[in-house]
Design an enzyme around this catalytic site. Structure first.
Site, mmCIF file in Angstrom:
data_model
loop_
_atom_site.group_PDB
_atom_site.id
_atom_site.type_symbol
_atom_site.label_atom_id
_atom_site.label_comp_id
_atom_site.label_asym_id
_atom_site.label_seq_id
_atom_site.Cartn_x
_atom_site.Cartn_y
_atom_site.Cartn_z
ATOM 1 C CB SER A 31 -0.790 -0.127 1.216
ATOM 2 O OG SER A 31 -0.128 -0.123 2.335
ATOM 3 C CG HIS A 36 -2.733 -1.376 -3.038
ATOM 4 N ND1 HIS A 36 -3.465 -0.148 -2.780
ATOM 5 C CD2 HIS A 36 -3.102 -2.184 -1.731
ATOM 6 C CE1 HIS A 36 -3.822 -0.278 -1.684
ATOM 7 N NE2 HIS A 36 -3.653 -1.451 -0.951
ATOM 8 C CD GLU A 50 -3.484 2.170 -5.939
ATOM 9 O OE1 GLU A 50 -3.559 3.140 -6.182
ATOM 10 O OE2 GLU A 50 -3.276 1.707 -5.034
ATOM 11 C CG ASN A 88 -3.060 2.329 1.123
ATOM 12 O OD1 ASN A 88 -4.307 1.851 0.276
ATOM 13 N ND2 ASN A 88 -2.534 1.920 1.842
#
Length: 283
Positions: free
Chosen positions: A120, A141, A153, A191
């Site tokens: 993250s 991610h 992601e 994040n």
């Protein structure tokens, strides 16, 4: 390149979700963790999750669970990853630990095998720099609960090749997920925004502006979020939140990423959220 066998490093909450997703998509999975107890726990949880999912869909539950589990073999050693066509790493957000993992698996896995860094906050280019395959390194991610999420992601580092991105998009499509590509920057998109939001929500509780319940209710009722920021923090794990904020703070040297004192206190007390049974809520 044909991807049939996937190595999954780390059998925690996210790692077991990644392993389950690949196994349900009919990939062979090698699940690696330093703890046999953790591996056994992961398999038991995957069995429960598959059974629940199968019953909800009216399938042959027991058969479905055992079929999925038959595609997962476990190991406390990295050596079996020599058979992997693709690897997803899910260890803790600690650079020293991650670096040691990549230095070892880089020597074990075949040339050309792609490494997906499930992080993250750790920069993908930094990970690539400690391997002999920088073009085959990218961020993946995955978010919790992995089997339920429709998107991932995908982070393109400085060295990541277009071929690596194309292969990875294909793998994710086989999982029924869309890969959304972003560029390498600490925290990426999700994040970098989410951790500040959760941290500020924790500050609001710390400063007694509102209770955790009311903070979350505001986000659900006013913004239409399925979960409030503190419920989300409990789901992710408050230790993971703290680690991510620490990486962001060290990367940007910006005080907006300074962890709330209450967050540090709760992590010290092992009140980590769902995985420990107690965080901002009791589970």
């Amino acid at each position: 390149m044909s991807i049939r066998t996937v190595g999954v490093i780390g059998a925690g909450t996210i790692g077991r979700g990644v392993a389950q997703s690949f196994a349900q998509a009919k990939f062979e999975v090698i699940l690696v963790d330093i703890s046999q107890e953790q591996l056994d726990s992961a398999l038991a949880q995957i069995r429960r999750d598959v059974l629940v999912h199968a019953m909800l869909l009216g399938q042959q539950a027991q058969e479905s669970a055992e079929t999925v589990l038959s595609r997962i073999r476990t190991s406390t050693e990295y050596a079996p990853l020599a058979d992997a066509d693709f690897v997803v790493e899910n260890v803790t957000e600690n650079w020293d630990i991650k670096r040691a993992v990549y230095e070892q698996i880089d020597a074990i896995c075949r040339p050309g095998v792609i490494f997906g860094v499930n992080t993250s906050a750790v920069p993908i280019t930094r990970v690539a720099s400690v391997t002999k395959r920088p073009a085959e390194i990218l961020g993946l991610h995955f978010m919790n609960p992995v089997p339920m999420m429709s998107a991932v992601e995908v982070v393109s580092g400085h060295f990541t090749s277009e071929e690596t991105l194309d292969i990875t998009r294909g793998v994710l499509k086989d999982l029924g997920k869309e890969g959304i590509v972003v560029q390498d920057s600490p925290g990426f998109i999700t994040n970098r925004v989410l951790m500040v939001t959760i941290n500020e929500a924790i500050f609001c509780v710390h400063e007694q502006i509102a209770s955790a319940e009311d903070v979350d209710k505001m986000f659900r009722e006013c913004f239409g979020h399925k979960m409030g920021p503190l419920e989300t923090g409990d789901l992710i794990g408050l230790d993971t939140i703290l680690n991510s904020l620490t990486v962001l703070y060290e990367s940007f040297r910006d005080s907006k990423f300074r962890p709330a004192p209450l967050l540090q206190k709760m992590v010290d007390a092992r009140l980590l959220g769902r995985k420990s049974g107690q965080g901002f809520y009791t589970y």
